[in-house]
Design a protein around this motif. Structure first.
Motif, short mmCIF file in Angstrom:
data_model
loop_
_atom_site.label_atom_id
_atom_site.label_comp_id
_atom_site.label_asym_id
_atom_site.label_seq_id
_atom_site.Cartn_x
_atom_site.Cartn_y
_atom_site.Cartn_z
N GLN A 14 21.80 -41.29 -60.47
CA GLN A 14 22.86 -40.94 -59.53
C GLN A 14 23.27 -42.21 -58.77
OE1 GLN A 14 24.13 -37.84 -59.57
NE2 GLN A 14 22.63 -37.45 -61.20
N ALA A 15 24.45 -42.19 -58.18
CA ALA A 15 24.99 -43.36 -57.50
C ALA A 15 24.06 -43.87 -56.40
CB ALA A 15 26.36 -43.05 -56.92
N ASP A 16 23.38 -42.96 -55.69
CA ASP A 16 22.52 -43.37 -54.58
C ASP A 16 21.04 -43.41 -54.96
OD1 ASP A 16 22.26 -40.65 -54.94
OD2 ASP A 16 22.17 -40.21 -52.79
N GLU A 17 20.72 -43.20 -56.23
CA GLU A 17 19.33 -43.18 -56.66
C GLU A 17 18.81 -44.61 -56.88
OE1 GLU A 17 16.67 -40.57 -59.79
OE2 GLU A 17 18.80 -40.83 -60.16
N LYS A 18 17.64 -44.88 -56.37
CA LYS A 18 17.04 -46.21 -56.51
C LYS A 18 16.21 -46.27 -57.80
CE LYS A 18 16.93 -47.26 -51.62
NZ LYS A 18 18.31 -47.54 -51.58
N LEU A 19 16.14 -47.48 -58.37
CA LEU A 19 15.37 -47.71 -59.59
C LEU A 19 14.46 -48.90 -59.38
CD1 LEU A 19 14.83 -47.26 -62.65
CD2 LEU A 19 16.69 -48.87 -63.08
N VAL A 20 13.20 -48.74 -59.78
CA VAL A 20 12.23 -49.84 -59.76
C VAL A 20 11.85 -50.12 -61.20
CG1 VAL A 20 9.92 -50.58 -59.06
CG2 VAL A 20 11.33 -49.19 -57.50
N LEU A 21 11.93 -51.38 -61.59
CA LEU A 21 11.53 -51.82 -62.92
C LEU A 21 10.24 -52.61 -62.78
CD1 LEU A 21 12.03 -52.27 -65.96
CD2 LEU A 21 13.34 -54.31 -65.31
N VAL A 22 9.21 -52.18 -63.51
CA VAL A 22 7.91 -52.85 -63.49
C VAL A 22 7.66 -53.38 -64.90
CG1 VAL A 22 5.43 -52.60 -63.09
CG2 VAL A 22 7.06 -51.27 -61.72
N THR A 23 7.58 -54.69 -65.03
CA THR A 23 7.35 -55.28 -66.34
C THR A 23 6.46 -56.51 -66.22
OG1 THR A 23 8.37 -56.22 -68.31
CG2 THR A 23 9.58 -56.49 -66.25
N PRO A 24 5.28 -56.45 -66.85
CA PRO A 24 4.37 -57.58 -66.80
C PRO A 24 4.54 -58.53 -67.98
CG PRO A 24 3.21 -55.70 -67.66
CD PRO A 24 4.62 -55.25 -67.36
N GLY A 25 5.74 -58.71 -68.46
CA GLY A 25 5.98 -59.61 -69.59
C GLY A 25 5.44 -59.01 -70.87
N GLY A 26 4.72 -59.81 -71.66
CA GLY A 26 4.17 -59.33 -72.92
C GLY A 26 3.11 -58.25 -72.75
N GLY A 27 2.45 -58.23 -71.59
CA GLY A 27 1.51 -57.18 -71.29
C GLY A 27 0.05 -57.50 -71.50
N ALA A 28 -0.26 -58.62 -72.12
CA ALA A 28 -1.66 -58.93 -72.43
C ALA A 28 -2.54 -58.93 -71.18
CB ALA A 28 -1.76 -60.28 -73.14
#
Length: 84
Positions: A14-28
């Motif tokens: 939604q227009a007012d919905e917040k998004l958090v992206l969590v990414t540790p790269g390759g993940g090792a």
């Protein structure tokens, strides 16, 4: 790279919905980052969506543990990899 409005539409945000992206790269060595973030979500209420990209190099047992925890958090989506 997709424009922000296209990506938000594809994710159904939604227009007012917040998004958090969590990414540790390759993940090792990224398990601790993802684990710490999930601990925070498990102990508080949140109204924002989260996408976690674990990375293809995260050990399978750790990925499975995260997958199990995410099933209890409906606002969280887990991906192993994305090319975008």
């Amino acid at each position: 790279i997709k424009p922000r409005h296209v990506l938000r539409q594809e994710l159904g945000l939604q227009a007012d919905e917040k998004l958090v992206l969590v990414t540790p790269g390759g993940g090792a060595d990224g398990y601790r980052l993802v684990d710490t973030y999930l601990q925070g979500l498990e102990h508080c209420t949140s109204n924002h969506r989260t996408i976690i990209i674990s990375g293809p190099e995260m050990p399978a047992p750790k990925q499975e543990e995260i997958r199990q925890r995410v099933t209890l958090l409906p606002q969280v989506e887990l991906l192993e990899f994305t090319d975008d």
